[in-house]
Design a protein around this motif. Structure first.
Motif, PDB file in Angstrom:
ATOM      1  N   GLY A 111      39.624  43.965  45.014  1.00  0.00           N
ATOM      2  CA  GLY A 111      38.980  43.137  45.878  1.00  0.00           C
ATOM      3  C   GLY A 111      38.532  41.662  45.303  1.00  0.00           C
ATOM      4  N   PRO A 112      38.422  40.817  46.090  1.00  0.00           N
ATOM      5  CA  PRO A 112      37.942  39.580  45.640  1.00  0.00           C
ATOM      6  C   PRO A 112      36.549  39.464  45.062  1.00  0.00           C
ATOM      7  N   LEU A 113      36.311  39.160  43.981  1.00  0.00           N
ATOM      8  CA  LEU A 113      35.125  39.047  43.189  1.00  0.00           C
ATOM      9  C   LEU A 113      34.793  40.671  42.907  1.00  0.00           C
ATOM     10  N   SER A 114      35.949  41.663  42.838  1.00  0.00           N
ATOM     11  CA  SER A 114      35.521  43.066  42.709  1.00  0.00           C
ATOM     12  C   SER A 114      34.557  43.480  43.478  1.00  0.00           C
ATOM     13  N   GLU A 135      37.020  55.513  37.868  1.00  0.00           N
ATOM     14  CA  GLU A 135      37.346  54.590  37.558  1.00  0.00           C
ATOM     15  C   GLU A 135      38.910  54.335  38.099  1.00  0.00           C
ATOM     16  N   PRO A 136      39.436  53.307  37.961  1.00  0.00           N
ATOM     17  CA  PRO A 136      38.682  51.904  37.761  1.00  0.00           C
ATOM     18  C   PRO A 136      37.989  51.363  38.719  1.00  0.00           C
ATOM     19  N   SER A 137      36.715  50.772  38.282  1.00  0.00           N
ATOM     20  CA  SER A 137      36.097  50.159  39.714  1.00  0.00           C
ATOM     21  C   SER A 137      35.385  48.717  39.213  1.00  0.00           C
ATOM     22  N   SER A 138      36.185  48.221  38.190  1.00  0.00           N
ATOM     23  CA  SER A 138      36.079  46.755  37.821  1.00  0.00           C
ATOM     24  C   SER A 138      37.208  46.184  37.055  1.00  0.00           C
ATOM     25  N   ARG A 139      36.920  44.865  36.825  1.00  0.00           N
ATOM     26  CA  ARG A 139      38.077  44.119  36.145  1.00  0.00           C
ATOM     27  C   ARG A 139      38.065  44.925  34.731  1.00  0.00           C
ATOM     28  N   TYR A 188      51.322  57.333  46.691  1.00  0.00           N
ATOM     29  CA  TYR A 188      51.771  55.848  46.345  1.00  0.00           C
ATOM     30  C   TYR A 188      51.154  55.225  47.548  1.00  0.00           C
ATOM     31  N   GLU A 189      51.288  55.764  48.819  1.00  0.00           N
ATOM     32  CA  GLU A 189      50.776  55.130  49.886  1.00  0.00           C
ATOM     33  C   GLU A 189      49.285  54.763  50.125  1.00  0.00           C
ATOM     34  N   LYS A 190      48.622  55.933  49.739  1.00  0.00           N
ATOM     35  CA  LYS A 190      46.944  55.869  49.936  1.00  0.00           C
ATOM     36  C   LYS A 190      46.303  55.916  48.715  1.00  0.00           C
ATOM     37  N   LEU A 191      46.619  56.697  47.781  1.00  0.00           N
ATOM     38  CA  LEU A 191      45.754  56.819  46.607  1.00  0.00           C
ATOM     39  C   LEU A 191      45.805  55.750  45.695  1.00  0.00           C
ATOM     40  N   VAL A 192      46.821  55.232  45.118  1.00  0.00           N
ATOM     41  CA  VAL A 192      47.027  54.058  44.570  1.00  0.00           C
ATOM     42  C   VAL A 192      46.452  52.882  44.783  1.00  0.00           C
ATOM     43  N   PRO A 193      46.396  52.199  46.095  1.00  0.00           N
ATOM     44  CA  PRO A 193      45.775  51.070  46.586  1.00  0.00           C
ATOM     45  C   PRO A 193      44.246  51.286  46.468  1.00  0.00           C
ATOM     46  N   MET A 194      43.705  52.495  46.855  1.00  0.00           N
ATOM     47  CA  MET A 194      42.319  52.946  46.669  1.00  0.00           C
ATOM     48  C   MET A 194      41.921  52.932  45.288  1.00  0.00           C
ATOM     49  N   ALA A 195      42.625  53.374  44.297  1.00  0.00           N
ATOM     50  CA  ALA A 195      42.314  53.438  43.134  1.00  0.00           C
ATOM     51  C   ALA A 195      42.360  52.389  42.355  1.00  0.00           C
ATOM     52  N   TYR A 253      33.183  47.336  43.243  1.00  0.00           N
ATOM     53  CA  TYR A 253      31.823  47.836  43.572  1.00  0.00           C
ATOM     54  C   TYR A 253      31.534  48.790  44.437  1.00  0.00           C
ATOM     55  N   SER A 254      31.921  48.520  45.508  1.00  0.00           N
ATOM     56  CA  SER A 254      31.902  49.666  46.643  1.00  0.00           C
ATOM     57  C   SER A 254      32.326  50.999  46.307  1.00  0.00           C
ATOM     58  N   LYS A 255      33.437  51.058  45.627  1.00  0.00           N
ATOM     59  CA  LYS A 255      33.907  52.277  45.121  1.00  0.00           C
ATOM     60  C   LYS A 255      32.849  52.953  44.210  1.00  0.00           C
ATOM     61  N   LYS A 256      32.261  52.073  43.353  1.00  0.00           N
ATOM     62  CA  LYS A 256      31.285  52.720  42.315  1.00  0.00           C
ATOM     63  C   LYS A 256      30.190  53.285  42.871  1.00  0.00           C
TER      64      LYS A 256
END
Length: 258
Positions: free
Chosen positions: A146-149, A171-175, A135-142, A153-156
């Motif tokens: 970010g603004p305008l996704s 995934e998820p890597s977009s809205r 919950y501390e690390k992976l959830v925010p990363m996943a 996009y960088s995750k993708k």
């Protein structure tokens, strides 16, 4: 970017064991078979305690990372209910229903639920380090886009490159991915809800035929909310089921890999 898969490989050291309740597969089979998409209801009321219990059963559904990205609106107020029926194109399954439940996926509440989970961990203690790290690390990363996704996009890009060499969550890597993510959890809860009403001897119809913009306006929902379905509830009229259940051959859908 840190390796997000390392947390998955750790087996938590826990002493908790949950006893299984006795169940009856034959009775459960009846609940499943009795669930039909009913499009015309009688005037029989659904008791308040049944509505409340079944909605609580919905909240017990499996969901992604226990982030519970859902809300369920039991629309009782007469004016809003009438508006909702209109937004559902006045279809018989909505017009004749005793109750209507709007099932909503939430794209942004994971942030608060994540914090709530971490607070619960601190309160109860004796929580595996891997769970806390998740919950501390992976959830925010996943789930952060970010603004305008831009972060999405960088995750993708990152997962596409790394994925050439080893398995990695993509995934998820977009809205749009987040919409799918939330809808999956909501749909699991919706099945609980429909099975719950069936167990109580009542009927349902999951509806996707609606004006989503109008439904959101009726409920005061914003951009971070997605209408997944509306479930109508009542006691079936003798004309409420339009015909026998039709399913194509199971071989079309069940694939056994041996």
């Amino acid at each position: 970017m840190a390796d997000p898969t390392s947390i998955f490989t750790k087996v938590p050291d826990m002493n908790y064991e949950e006893p299984l309740l006795e169940t009856n597969p034959e009775e459960f089979g009846k609940v499943i078979k009795n669930r039909r998409s009913v499009r015309l209801y009688t005037n029989e009321k659904v008791p308040k305690h049944v509505m409340e219990q079944v909605l609580e059963w919905g909240l017990m559904a499996a969901n992604s990372s226990n982030l519970q990205a859902w809300e369920f609106y039991w629309v009782k107020q007469p004016t809003k209910k009438s508006q909702l029926v209109e937004a559902l194109f006045n279809q018989p399954a909505a017009r004749s229903a005793q109750e209507l439940i709007v099932c909503v996926g939430k794209l942004n509440t994971w942030k608060k639920t994540r914090k709530d989970m971490l607070e619960l961990f601190e309160k109860h203690g004796n929580v595996p380090a891997s769970a806390k790290a998740y919950y501390e690390k992976l959830v925010p990363m996943a789930y952060s886009q970010g603004p305008l996704s831009i972060f999405g996009y960088s995750k993708k890009v990152f997962t596409t490159v790394v994925g050439l060499f080893r398995p990695i969550p993509r995934e998820p890597s977009s809205r749009s991915d987040m919409r799918v993510w939330a809808a999956k959890s909501v749909a699991l809860a919706c099945q609980n809800i429909m099975m719950g009403f069936s167990a109580h001897g009542f009927d349902t119809c999951p509806m996707e035929g609606y004006d989503s913009k109008r439904v959101k306006k009726i409920l005061g929902l914003g951009r971070e909310s997605e209408i997944v379905m509306v479930i109508s509830v009542g006691k079936r009229d003798k004309r409420g089921v339009y015909g026998e259940r039709v399913r194509m051959p199971k071989e079309n859908f069940i694939k056994v890999i041996e």
